[in-house]
Design a protein around this motif. Structure first.
Motif, PDB file in Angstrom:
ATOM      1  N   THR A  33       0.837  -1.198   0.000  1.00  0.00           N
ATOM      2  CA  THR A  33       0.000   0.000   0.000  1.00  0.00           C
ATOM      3  C   THR A  33       0.876   1.254   0.000  1.00  0.00           C
ATOM      4  O   THR A  33       2.056   1.204   0.317  1.00  0.00           O
ATOM      5  N   ARG A  34       0.239   2.355  -0.350  1.00  0.00           N
ATOM      6  CA  ARG A  34       0.940   3.639  -0.331  1.00  0.00           C
ATOM      7  C   ARG A  34       1.482   3.927   1.070  1.00  0.00           C
ATOM      8  O   ARG A  34       2.591   4.436   1.228  1.00  0.00           O
ATOM      9  N   LYS A  35       0.701   3.578   2.092  1.00  0.00           N
ATOM     10  CA  LYS A  35       1.149   3.789   3.473  1.00  0.00           C
ATOM     11  C   LYS A  35       2.424   3.003   3.767  1.00  0.00           C
ATOM     12  O   LYS A  35       3.327   3.503   4.446  1.00  0.00           O
ATOM     13  N   GLU A  38       5.297   4.902   2.130  1.00  0.00           N
ATOM     14  CA  GLU A  38       5.575   6.153   2.837  1.00  0.00           C
ATOM     15  C   GLU A  38       6.300   5.891   4.149  1.00  0.00           C
ATOM     16  O   GLU A  38       7.255   6.600   4.487  1.00  0.00           O
ATOM     17  N   TYR A  51      10.802   6.008  -3.613  1.00  0.00           N
ATOM     18  CA  TYR A  51       9.362   6.247  -3.448  1.00  0.00           C
ATOM     19  C   TYR A  51       8.926   7.453  -4.275  1.00  0.00           C
ATOM     20  O   TYR A  51       7.879   7.411  -4.928  1.00  0.00           O
ATOM     21  N   ASP A  55       6.201   7.261  -7.123  1.00  0.00           N
ATOM     22  CA  ASP A  55       5.016   8.105  -7.022  1.00  0.00           C
ATOM     23  C   ASP A  55       4.799   8.896  -8.306  1.00  0.00           C
ATOM     24  O   ASP A  55       3.682   8.972  -8.821  1.00  0.00           O
ATOM     25  N   SER A  58       3.744   6.474 -11.166  1.00  0.00           N
ATOM     26  CA  SER A  58       2.372   5.973 -11.048  1.00  0.00           C
ATOM     27  C   SER A  58       1.338   7.068 -11.305  1.00  0.00           C
ATOM     28  O   SER A  58       0.199   6.780 -11.652  1.00  0.00           O
TER      29      SER A  58
END
Length: 89
Positions: A33-35, A38, A51, A55, A58
């Motif tokens: 997941t994005r979390k 991050e 990242y 980002d 995407s």
């Protein structure tokens, strides 16, 4: 003689405080997941840079498709070189 190492992301040990770069990268590559991304990016400046690139890729569908195509072709080339195949495409 060629040597190949296979690192199984699904078999990572529980997260520890002072992990090696290799373990941090493996966790990053296994992020779902994005979390997850991050959280890992906050721990390591190299992962933060990765990242940011991920980002940006995407967010832009054209760039994402170009990247996926490049990765797909690159992986086929690596496999064909490894097994000695000529007409894998």
């Amino acid at each position: 003689m060629k040597e190949m190492h296979i690192l199984e992301l699904s078999k990572l040990p529980p997260e520890e405080k002072n992990e090696t770069n290799l373990l941090q990268w493996m966790r990053f590559l296994g992020g779902k997941t994005r979390k997850d991304f991050e959280k890992m990016a906050k721990k390591n400046s190299e992962l933060e840079e990765a990242y940011d690139v991920l980002d940006k890729l995407s967010a832009d569908e054209k760039k994402r498709l170009e990247y996926e195509t490049t990765c797909h072709l690159s992986s086929k080339m690596v496999v064909s070189k490894y097994i000695g195949a000529r007409d894998i495409f």
